[in-house]
Write an enzyme that holds these catalytic residues in place. Structure first.
Site, PDB file in Angstrom:
ATOM      1  N   LYS A  29       0.849  -1.194   0.000  1.00 45.49           N
ATOM      2  CA  LYS A  29       0.000   0.000   0.000  1.00 45.49           C
ATOM      3  C   LYS A  29       0.886   1.247   0.000  1.00 45.49           C
ATOM      4  O   LYS A  29       1.506   1.595   1.004  1.00 45.49           O
ATOM      5  CB  LYS A  29      -0.920   0.059   1.223  1.00 45.49           C
ATOM      6  CG  LYS A  29      -1.985   1.138   0.997  1.00 45.49           C
ATOM      7  CD  LYS A  29      -2.664   1.624   2.259  1.00 45.49           C
ATOM      8  CE  LYS A  29      -1.957   2.758   2.920  1.00 45.49           C
ATOM      9  NZ  LYS A  29      -1.866   4.000   2.127  1.00 45.49           N
TER      10      LYS A  29
ATOM     11  N   GLU B  99      10.043   0.956  10.286  1.00 49.00           N
ATOM     12  CA  GLU B  99      11.069   1.984  10.061  1.00 49.00           C
ATOM     13  C   GLU B  99      10.369   3.312  10.303  1.00 49.00           C
ATOM     14  O   GLU B  99       9.525   3.720   9.513  1.00 49.00           O
ATOM     15  CB  GLU B  99      11.612   1.843   8.637  1.00 49.00           C
ATOM     16  CG  GLU B  99      12.987   2.424   8.476  1.00 49.00           C
ATOM     17  CD  GLU B  99      12.955   3.804   7.890  1.00 49.00           C
ATOM     18  OE1 GLU B  99      12.900   4.767   8.694  1.00 49.00           O
ATOM     19  OE2 GLU B  99      12.980   3.936   6.663  1.00 49.00           O
TER      20      GLU B  99
ATOM     21  N   CYS C 102      13.463  10.611   7.299  1.00 46.66           N
ATOM     22  CA  CYS C 102      13.391  10.113   8.665  1.00 46.66           C
ATOM     23  C   CYS C 102      14.738  10.275   9.359  1.00 46.66           C
ATOM     24  O   CYS C 102      14.798  10.373  10.574  1.00 46.66           O
ATOM     25  CB  CYS C 102      12.926   8.667   8.674  1.00 46.66           C
ATOM     26  SG  CYS C 102      13.706   7.685   7.414  1.00 46.66           S
TER      27      CYS C 102
ATOM     28  N   GLU D 264       9.824  15.261  15.880  1.00 45.84           N
ATOM     29  CA  GLU D 264      10.202  15.181  14.468  1.00 45.84           C
ATOM     30  C   GLU D 264       9.361  16.185  13.674  1.00 45.84           C
ATOM     31  O   GLU D 264       8.135  16.096  13.662  1.00 45.84           O
ATOM     32  CB  GLU D 264       9.951  13.767  13.941  1.00 45.84           C
ATOM     33  CG  GLU D 264      10.322  13.629  12.475  1.00 45.84           C
ATOM     34  CD  GLU D 264      10.179  12.202  11.959  1.00 45.84           C
ATOM     35  OE1 GLU D 264       9.074  11.641  12.047  1.00 45.84           O
ATOM     36  OE2 GLU D 264      11.181  11.667  11.458  1.00 45.84           O
TER      37      GLU D 264
HETATM   38  P1  NAI Z   1       1.718   8.083   8.326  1.00 46.79           P
HETATM   39  O1  NAI Z   1       2.525   7.220   9.210  1.00 46.79           O
HETATM   40  O2  NAI Z   1       0.315   8.375   8.717  1.00 46.79           O
HETATM   41  O3  NAI Z   1       1.650   7.450   6.847  1.00 46.79           O
HETATM   42  C1  NAI Z   1       2.550   6.499   6.338  1.00 46.79           C
HETATM   43  C2  NAI Z   1       1.769   5.358   5.688  1.00 46.79           C
HETATM   44  O4  NAI Z   1       0.955   4.737   6.672  1.00 46.79           O
HETATM   45  C3  NAI Z   1       0.812   5.796   4.586  1.00 46.79           C
HETATM   46  O5  NAI Z   1       0.799   4.812   3.572  1.00 46.79           O
HETATM   47  C4  NAI Z   1      -0.523   5.831   5.292  1.00 46.79           C
HETATM   48  O6  NAI Z   1      -1.625   5.658   4.437  1.00 46.79           O
HETATM   49  C5  NAI Z   1      -0.389   4.659   6.227  1.00 46.79           C
HETATM   50  N1  NAI Z   1      -1.275   4.711   7.400  1.00 46.79           N
HETATM   51  C6  NAI Z   1      -1.735   5.807   8.063  1.00 46.79           C
HETATM   52  N2  NAI Z   1      -2.525   5.434   9.082  1.00 46.79           N
HETATM   53  C7  NAI Z   1      -2.568   4.082   9.087  1.00 46.79           C
HETATM   54  C8  NAI Z   1      -3.210   3.106   9.901  1.00 46.79           C
HETATM   55  N3  NAI Z   1      -3.978   3.459  10.929  1.00 46.79           N
HETATM   56  N4  NAI Z   1      -3.015   1.798   9.618  1.00 46.79           N
HETATM   57  C9  NAI Z   1      -2.225   1.426   8.594  1.00 46.79           C
HETATM   58  N5  NAI Z   1      -1.616   2.293   7.775  1.00 46.79           N
HETATM   59  C10 NAI Z   1      -1.777   3.604   8.019  1.00 46.79           C
HETATM   60  O7  NAI Z   1       2.528   9.422   8.125  1.00 46.79           O
HETATM   61  P2  NAI Z   1       1.951  10.848   7.653  1.00 46.79           P
HETATM   62  O8  NAI Z   1       0.669  11.110   8.352  1.00 46.79           O
HETATM   63  O9  NAI Z   1       1.958  10.901   6.193  1.00 46.79           O
HETATM   64  O10 NAI Z   1       3.073  11.818   8.203  1.00 46.79           O
HETATM   65  C11 NAI Z   1       3.038  12.261   9.553  1.00 46.79           C
HETATM   66  C12 NAI Z   1       4.434  12.297  10.125  1.00 46.79           C
HETATM   67  O11 NAI Z   1       4.986  11.006  10.129  1.00 46.79           O
HETATM   68  C13 NAI Z   1       5.442  13.124   9.357  1.00 46.79           C
HETATM   69  O12 NAI Z   1       5.359  14.472   9.667  1.00 46.79           O
HETATM   70  C14 NAI Z   1       6.730  12.513   9.813  1.00 46.79           C
HETATM   71  O13 NAI Z   1       7.078  13.047  11.070  1.00 46.79           O
HETATM   72  C15 NAI Z   1       6.396  11.057   9.972  1.00 46.79           C
HETATM   73  N6  NAI Z   1       6.786  10.274   8.790  1.00 46.79           N
HETATM   74  C16 NAI Z   1       7.917   9.516   8.864  1.00 46.79           C
HETATM   75  C17 NAI Z   1       8.345   8.831   7.756  1.00 46.79           C
HETATM   76  C18 NAI Z   1       9.571   7.998   7.777  1.00 46.79           C
HETATM   77  O14 NAI Z   1      10.170   7.782   6.739  1.00 46.79           O
HETATM   78  N7  NAI Z   1       9.966   7.456   8.902  1.00 46.79           N
HETATM   79  C19 NAI Z   1       7.654   8.914   6.479  1.00 46.79           C
HETATM   80  C20 NAI Z   1       6.438   9.690   6.515  1.00 46.79           C
HETATM   81  C21 NAI Z   1       6.061  10.347   7.641  1.00 46.79           C
END
Ligand code: NAI
Ligand code: MG
Length: 502
Positions: A199, A274, A308, A405
């Site tokens: 996904k 991650e 990240c 972050e």
């Molecule tokens: P997120 O963690 O919500 O999204 C990442 C993925 O998880 C997306 O594919 C999303 O659709 C999915 N997702 C969201 N809620 C879910 C759930 N309940 N169950 C399963 N999958 C789910 O991250 P978001 O909201 O885009 O960004 C928020 C913050 O997260 C950013 O500001 C940053 O601090 C952090 N982040 C960290 C990343 C990394 O590479 N470690 C990448 C993206 C965001």
């Protein structure tokens, strides 16, 4: 399609691809969401809609998991010879390179990153990951063991281990490196002989869909890779909780990482994560500042801070503090912001309105808590999700901008007196532990500091160096398990011990 996209000369293939309906890939067939719904995908530089994508929900997830289950339990992939599997993986890498320009344009258009970066880093690194993993397909080995069972004196055994694919894997990825994150996940899971439901992030599904087609073109059998596009709660959550999924691999926020663990706990499926970071980047007084200043600037501003592992907490030894603060601030001022598809752009927009609001919210909180904004601190322009590269001075350890972050182009700079235990304490004083940087000409000291940092990656006199062979992942709340290197295969393999009395 809108005019703003046109002026930056997208190739006809990209134009034709984004104009097509974007469906889910289930059992080797492209298909609309069961309820026929779609959602909009945006160009973050213009805030305009560039494509509509299938809005998959639980019903689609069920179909995709059933296809992956069938392909794992009875399909050719897990039993295919490792050499044949390796050849398909290698071919995927080749096809990525053959389509480099198209993938780079898609990535830049949808994510906002500079086209030059997508061409030089995202796409070649994605290809290299498949090429690297292709070699491992034939090198997944168990061991033979000599037993000393105390209650069967004199008995002999032939005992050995096999490494077997873990089964059906759900992979949920973010938007900061949409193609590369798909490659980091798919390369090893396919090498291990698993089947997958991937996904992509709702913000950036396009390059993953294109990659999925390239995987089919390379000869991946139907059902081995399924792609569902949709939102976190309505698509990601049912996927992470699905009873027929054996393992979930997630990259994204620490907050959602914790939800994934909860969802997986119902049936104790395996999880690797991650997650976020708040990485310390340390400049010692003997560092070569001609390297350290641009290095510290790249550590935070690369990919607009949406990394990240971004070096978001910069520590500088007192004697060099003013010079480094000024140098990084100058570098920030000179960064040219614009749409990713403009070749002159050095920093594009943040990926979405939500991220834009999140990052500008942090800038406001920094001001309110009393941090000094040396440069930046505001939105850039009136449209698109652009934020000025920002340098904050005078932060304290309890400020949100120092602890949390931000995931945007915002760095806190703080002085330290000596490279002693207190520096290590401050560097490690975070719930995260993803990466760290050290800038010095004293290599003995660099390695001693590196050993004490609680982080999965430590860069010395460099930053943001990624390679398919270098494991990447986090200590503490930055995650579980490692991506890349041969270590990543542990995420997707079970060990079976076989013991025969002979
Ligand atoms: P997120 O963690 O919500 O999204 C990442 C993925 O998880 C997306 O594919 C999303 O659709 C999915 N997702 C969201 N809620 C879910 C759930 N309940 N169950 C399963 N999958 C789910 O991250 P978001 O909201 O885009 O960004 C928020 C913050 O997260 C950013 O500001 C940053 O601090 C952090 N982040 C960290 C990343 C990394 O590479 N470690 C990448 C993206 C965001
Ligand atoms: Mg989220």
């Amino acid at each position: 399609m809108n005019a703003a996209v046109d002026i930056i000369s997208l190739s006809p293939r990209v134009r034709s691809f984004i104009g097509q309906p974007h469906q889910a890939l289930i059992d080797g067939r492209w298909q609309a969401a069961a309820d026929g719904k779609t959602f909009d995908v945006f160009n973050p530089a213009t805030e305009e809609v560039i494509a509509r994508v299938a809005d998959c929900k639980k019903a689609d997830v069920d179909l995709a998991v059933a296809a992956a289950r069938k392909a794992f339990d009875g399909g050719p992939w897990p039993s295919m010879s490792p050499s044949q599997r390796g050849k398909i993986l290698w071919k995927i890498g080749d096809l990525i390179l053959e389509n480099l320009e198209e993938l780079a344009q898609l990535e830049s258009l949808n994510n906002g990153k500079p086209i030059g970066v997508a061409r030089a880093a995202d796409v070649p690194l994605a290809a290299d990951l498949f090429h690297y993993m292709a070699g491992w397909a034939t090198k997944i080995e168990g061991t033979t063991l000599s037993l000393s069972v105390p209650y069967t004196p004199g008995a002999e055994y032939h005992a050995y281990t096999r490494r077997e694919p873990i089964g059906v894997v759900a992979q949920i990825i973010p938007w900061n490196f949409p193609l590369l994150m798909a490659a980091w996940k798919l390369g090893p899971v396919l090498t291990a002989g698993c089947t997958v439901v991937l996904k992509p992030a709702e913000e950036t599904p396009l390059s993953a869909l294109r990659l999925a087609q390239l995987c089919l073109d390379a000869g991946l059998p139907p059902g081995v890779l399924n792609v569902v596009t949709g939102f976190g709660e309505s698509c990601g959550a049912p996927l992470a909780a699905h009873p027929h999924v054996d393992k979930v691999a997630f990259t994204g926020s620490t907050e959602v990482g914790k939800l994934i663990v909860k969802a997986a706990s119902n049936d104790l499926k395996k999880v690797s994560l991650e997650l976020g970071g708040k990485s310390p980047n340390i400049v010692l007084e003997d560092a070569d500042l001609d390297l350290a200043i641009p290095g510290a600037s790249n550590a935070i501003f690369f990919n607009h801070g949406q990394c990240c592992c971004a070096g978001s907490r910069l520590f500088v030894q007192e004697k060099r503090y003013e010079r480094v603060l000024e140098g990084v601030s100058d570098a920030a001022k000179k960064i040219r912001l614009g749409p990713g598809l403009d070749p002159a752009t050095q920093m594009g927009p943040l990926v979405s309105k939500v991220q834009f609001e999140r990052v500008t919210g942090f800038l406001k909180s920094g001001r309110e808590e009393g941090a000094r904004t040396v440069v930046g601190g505001n939105r850039y322009g009136n449209s698109g999700y652009f934020v000025q590269p920002t340098v904050l001075d005078g932060t304290r350890e309890n400020m949100r901008v120092y602890q949390e972050e931000i995931f945007g182009p915002v760095v806190t700079v703080t002085p330290f007196k000596d490279a002693d235990a207190d520096l290590i304490r401050r560097a490690n004083d975070t719930v995260y532990g993803l990466a760290a940087g050290i800038w010095t000409n004293d290599m003995r000291r660099a390695h001693r500091i590196a050993n004490k940092l609680r982080a999965g990656t430590v860069w010395i006199n460099c930053y943001n160096i990624f390679d398919a062979s270098l494991p990447f992942g986090g200590y503490k709340q930055s995650g579980w398990g490692r991506e890349m290197g041969h270590e990543v295969l542990n995420n997707y393999l079970e060990t079976k011990a076989i013991c025969a009395a002979i």
